[in-house]
Motif scaffolding. Structure first.
Motif, PDB file in Angstrom:
ATOM      1  N   ASP A 475       0.831  -1.212   0.000  1.00  0.00           N
ATOM      2  CA  ASP A 475       0.000   0.000   0.000  1.00  0.00           C
ATOM      3  C   ASP A 475       0.861   1.256   0.000  1.00  0.00           C
ATOM      4  O   ASP A 475       0.554   2.234  -0.679  1.00  0.00           O
ATOM      5  CB  ASP A 475      -0.922   0.023   1.227  1.00  0.00           C
ATOM      6  N   GLU A 476       1.933   1.243   0.790  1.00  0.00           N
ATOM      7  CA  GLU A 476       2.808   2.410   0.849  1.00  0.00           C
ATOM      8  C   GLU A 476       3.475   2.656  -0.498  1.00  0.00           C
ATOM      9  O   GLU A 476       3.515   3.785  -0.994  1.00  0.00           O
ATOM     10  CB  GLU A 476       3.870   2.235   1.933  1.00  0.00           C
ATOM     11  N   LEU A 477       4.004   1.610  -1.104  1.00  0.00           N
ATOM     12  CA  LEU A 477       4.671   1.761  -2.398  1.00  0.00           C
ATOM     13  C   LEU A 477       3.725   2.348  -3.437  1.00  0.00           C
ATOM     14  O   LEU A 477       4.063   3.316  -4.128  1.00  0.00           O
ATOM     15  CB  LEU A 477       5.198   0.404  -2.870  1.00  0.00           C
ATOM     16  N   LEU A 478       2.531   1.784  -3.536  1.00  0.00           N
ATOM     17  CA  LEU A 478       1.592   2.238  -4.560  1.00  0.00           C
ATOM     18  C   LEU A 478       1.059   3.638  -4.277  1.00  0.00           C
ATOM     19  O   LEU A 478       0.629   4.340  -5.195  1.00  0.00           O
ATOM     20  CB  LEU A 478       0.437   1.245  -4.690  1.00  0.00           C
ATOM     21  N   SER A 479       1.106   4.058  -2.998  1.00  0.00           N
ATOM     22  CA  SER A 479       0.620   5.399  -2.677  1.00  0.00           C
ATOM     23  C   SER A 479       1.534   6.486  -3.241  1.00  0.00           C
ATOM     24  O   SER A 479       1.144   7.656  -3.284  1.00  0.00           O
ATOM     25  CB  SER A 479       0.477   5.569  -1.165  1.00  0.00           C
ATOM     26  N   PHE A 480       2.742   6.120  -3.654  1.00  0.00           N
ATOM     27  CA  PHE A 480       3.649   7.077  -4.282  1.00  0.00           C
ATOM     28  C   PHE A 480       3.635   6.972  -5.803  1.00  0.00           C
ATOM     29  O   PHE A 480       4.579   7.382  -6.475  1.00  0.00           O
ATOM     30  CB  PHE A 480       5.069   6.890  -3.733  1.00  0.00           C
ATOM     31  N   THR A 481       2.540   6.408  -6.308  1.00  0.00           N
ATOM     32  CA  THR A 481       2.329   6.352  -7.756  1.00  0.00           C
ATOM     33  C   THR A 481       0.951   6.914  -8.084  1.00  0.00           C
ATOM     34  O   THR A 481       0.109   7.111  -7.204  1.00  0.00           O
ATOM     35  CB  THR A 481       2.414   4.908  -8.282  1.00  0.00           C
ATOM     36  N   GLN A 482       0.723   7.174  -9.369  1.00  0.00           N
ATOM     37  CA  GLN A 482      -0.596   7.560  -9.851  1.00  0.00           C
ATOM     38  C   GLN A 482      -0.917   6.718 -11.083  1.00  0.00           C
ATOM     39  O   GLN A 482      -0.027   6.275 -11.811  1.00  0.00           O
ATOM     40  CB  GLN A 482      -0.638   9.048 -10.179  1.00  0.00           C
ATOM     41  N   THR A 483      -2.196   6.501 -11.293  1.00  0.00           N
ATOM     42  CA  THR A 483      -2.644   5.642 -12.383  1.00  0.00           C
ATOM     43  C   THR A 483      -2.943   6.474 -13.639  1.00  0.00           C
ATOM     44  O   THR A 483      -3.645   7.474 -13.573  1.00  0.00           O
ATOM     45  CB  THR A 483      -3.900   4.861 -11.982  1.00  0.00           C
ATOM     46  N   LYS A 484      -2.388   6.022 -14.751  1.00  0.00           N
ATOM     47  CA  LYS A 484      -2.710   6.619 -16.055  1.00  0.00           C
ATOM     48  C   LYS A 484      -3.435   5.567 -16.878  1.00  0.00           C
ATOM     49  O   LYS A 484      -2.950   4.443 -17.050  1.00  0.00           O
ATOM     50  CB  LYS A 484      -1.427   7.051 -16.777  1.00  0.00           C
ATOM     51  N   SER A 485      -4.601   5.930 -17.407  1.00  0.00           N
ATOM     52  CA  SER A 485      -5.367   5.019 -18.248  1.00  0.00           C
ATOM     53  C   SER A 485      -5.150   5.333 -19.710  1.00  0.00           C
ATOM     54  O   SER A 485      -5.070   6.511 -20.114  1.00  0.00           O
ATOM     55  CB  SER A 485      -6.867   5.127 -17.920  1.00  0.00           C
ATOM     56  N   VAL A 486      -5.034   4.289 -20.519  1.00  0.00           N
ATOM     57  CA  VAL A 486      -4.762   4.442 -21.952  1.00  0.00           C
ATOM     58  C   VAL A 486      -5.813   3.661 -22.731  1.00  0.00           C
ATOM     59  O   VAL A 486      -6.136   2.525 -22.402  1.00  0.00           O
ATOM     60  CB  VAL A 486      -3.344   3.913 -22.308  1.00  0.00           C
ATOM     61  N   ASN A 487      -6.358   4.284 -23.771  1.00  0.00           N
ATOM     62  CA  ASN A 487      -7.303   3.652 -24.686  1.00  0.00           C
ATOM     63  C   ASN A 487      -6.696   3.593 -26.083  1.00  0.00           C
ATOM     64  O   ASN A 487      -6.180   4.600 -26.590  1.00  0.00           O
ATOM     65  CB  ASN A 487      -8.621   4.418 -24.735  1.00  0.00           C
ATOM     66  N   LEU A 488      -6.695   2.405 -26.682  1.00  0.00           N
ATOM     67  CA  LEU A 488      -6.280   2.236 -28.062  1.00  0.00           C
ATOM     68  C   LEU A 488      -7.504   1.869 -28.916  1.00  0.00           C
ATOM     69  O   LEU A 488      -8.175   0.875 -28.637  1.00  0.00           O
ATOM     70  CB  LEU A 488      -5.227   1.130 -28.193  1.00  0.00           C
ATOM     71  N   ASN A 489      -7.763   2.690 -29.919  1.00  0.00           N
ATOM     72  CA  ASN A 489      -8.866   2.399 -30.850  1.00  0.00           C
ATOM     73  C   ASN A 489      -8.313   1.500 -31.940  1.00  0.00           C
ATOM     74  O   ASN A 489      -7.501   1.914 -32.768  1.00  0.00           O
ATOM     75  CB  ASN A 489      -9.422   3.699 -31.416  1.00  0.00           C
ATOM     76  N   LEU A 490      -8.742   0.245 -31.996  1.00  0.00           N
ATOM     77  CA  LEU A 490      -8.222  -0.732 -32.942  1.00  0.00           C
ATOM     78  C   LEU A 490      -9.052  -0.817 -34.209  1.00  0.00           C
ATOM     79  O   LEU A 490      -8.730  -1.602 -35.107  1.00  0.00           O
ATOM     80  CB  LEU A 490      -8.162  -2.120 -32.271  1.00  0.00           C
ATOM     81  N   ALA A 491     -10.110  -0.032 -34.290  1.00  0.00           N
ATOM     82  CA  ALA A 491     -10.994  -0.123 -35.471  1.00  0.00           C
ATOM     83  C   ALA A 491     -10.257   0.340 -36.727  1.00  0.00           C
ATOM     84  O   ALA A 491      -9.509   1.324 -36.673  1.00  0.00           O
ATOM     85  CB  ALA A 491     -12.241   0.722 -35.245  1.00  0.00           C
TER      86      ALA A 491
END
Length: 491
Positions: A475-491
């Protein structure tokens, strides 16, 4: 047997600010005297960072951040393991400095550097856990997440275990790819400066920075827009002040704050184990100066008198105030004259409000070797009632309050009737009773049939006003990160 260095030879040669890989004099030439609480004498003077110094250090950490975050995970782990190796190598001198500057007995402080090193090794090994996820959706879309570091992180550490906190708490943010500024405790900064000397050539310049200072330094770190997270081990008022200061930049915080922790013993508790737990849980060794001390002891009326008698005998036998740098010393002073006067005022209020002073309560006067030091004898009150100050406020000194109970519902109400919620301990040989009680106690970490131990990998932290977030695990380790979400359009 560990070979102890001479106290004068163990002290750091630098008294300045360490940032950007170099030592810097404070811009306003401000220095603060730092004392030996064991005798009240001045050890030396240490630089005080002002807002200009803070800005310079933050800029240095920000400049180092892009390269550090891009350092390969295995290479980052190597840096942390090298730091752990050096801290272990210098463990005795770091312990000696902390004994001299905090008053905690040298025999107990010898483990602190090794705890810090263990944290560095642990989080080095956890680096592969900083990973994202793939998220299944419709066939022409692909979604995944990345875990990325925050940037510059400031960690403000407490005076009761300076090198353990400084060395251990830099581990998780560095492992996650952040650069770090450690603000040592203003009362005891010397071991952190020696730590900077030891690690100066380990990390790239600007990755690790040590910035001694007092309130202006902490305020500037809290408000600086380039500081992306700030953490504290300290008091509730300080935590609230930092939270307010950090609000304008919406930076997240992680706090381990005060405690008024309960030890609750049921009638079937093993008496020998219970007496040992009560005695050790108060942390008399470092004069009760621990947020996790079980300073409120709830004993059932069936065993109250026997347990109190045995605890008093054990405390008197185990804890003798003495010179902190002497291996034979088992109890040190509180950190300052102000702290000593605060503790004595609580003792006076306990007597005035009707609690029975069963042990201690005075400044020791029979040892010339500690004259002038900020000592208070180990103190135990019985007949304590829930409304008393000693029952409600964190004393952060060697004062234990003992309560007698007979009704389980009422005692649980009293245990939870506090704004704090850091730790608690439950003593019973019935695991059904233990699980039922654990579920009802409002605390972040609860021991059953023992006290005080921390375990790497097991989250530690408080509820209510005892803190936010969890440390000592993933929990401590992950609290010093932030989440980035990525979307790839494969159409």
């Amino acid at each position: 047997m560990t070979q102890l260095p001479d106290p004068a030879e163990a002290l750091p040669s630098h008294r300045e600010l360490f940032y950007g890989g170099e030592w810097h004099a404070p811009r306003q030439r401000q220095y603060r005297e730092t004392l030996n609480p064991g005798n009240g004498s001045v050890i030396t003077s240490v630089a005080e960072a002002d807002p200009q110094d803070v800005d310079a250090a933050v800029q240095a950490a920000a400049e180092a951040y892009p390269a550090w975050r891009s350092t390969a995970p295995a290479q980052r782990a190597g840096y942390l393991r090298k730091a752990a190796e050096l801290i272990r190598k210098h463990a005795a001198e770091l312990a000696m400095i902390d004994a001299l500057n905090t008053g905690n007995p040298i025999a107990e402080m010898l483990s602190d550097a090794n705890v810090a090193a263990a944290n560095l090794d642990y989080f080095a090994g956890l680096i592969p856990m900083i990973k994202g996820e793939t998220i299944p959706r419709e066939s022409d879309q692909f979604h995944y997440t990345l875990r990325e570091p925050l940037g510059v992180v400031a960690r403000i550490v407490a005076y009761n275990h300076p090198v353990m906190f400084a060395g251990g708490k830099m581990a998780a943010p560095l492992a996650a790819g952040n650069t770090v500024i450690v603000k040592p405790p203003e009362q005891a900064p010397l071991s952190c400066l020696r730590l900077a000397e030891i690690l100066a050539d380990v990390f790239p310049p600007g990755v690790l920075n040590i910035l001694p200072g007092s309130v202006p330094c902490g305020q500037s770190l809290s408000t600086h827009p380039l500081v992306k997270k700030i953490t504290l081990i300290g008091s509730v008022p300080t935590g609230k002040a930092i939270q307010r200061a950090a609000a304008d930049t919406l930076k997240p915080t992680l706090f381990e704050l005060g405690g008024k922790n309960a030890l609750l013993a049921f009638p079937d508790a093993d008496i020998g184990r219970l007496v040992d737990g009560i005695t050790r849980g108060m942390n008399f060794t470092w004069a009760g100066q621990s947020c996790g001390s079980t300073s409120r002891v709830f004993l059932h009326e069936l065993h109250h008198d026997e347990v109190v008698l045995r605890v008093l005998e054990r405390v008197q036998a185990m804890y003798k105030p003495g010179v902190p740098t002497d291996m034979a010393t088992t109890m040190g002073p509180v950190i300052s004259k102000v702290a000593q006067e605060r503790v004595l005022s609580f003792i006076a209020s306990g007597k005035q409000e009707g609690a029975h002073l069963a042990l201690g309560g005075v400044v020791p006067s029979n040892n010339p070797a500690i004259e002038g030091g900020y000592f208070v004898e180990p103190t135990v009150f019985t007949n304590v009632q829930p409304h008393m100050r000693i029952a409600r406020e964190e004393i952060f000194g060697p004062v234990m309050s003992v309560f007698k109970w007979k009704d389980e519902a009422e005692v649980l109400r009293q245990v939870n009737d506090t704004t704090y919620g850091l730790t608690a301990a439950v003593y019973t040989q019935n695991m059904t009773t233990a699980q039922r009680t654990v579920a009802q106690i409002e605390a972040g970490f609860i021991w059953v049939n023992q006290v005080g131990r921390h375990f790497l990998g097991v989250p530690f932290g408080g509820v209510k006003e005892s803190g936010t977030g969890r440390e000592e695990g993933l929990d401590e380790l992950l609290s010093f990160t932030q989440t980035k979400s990525v979307n790839l359009n494969l159409a």
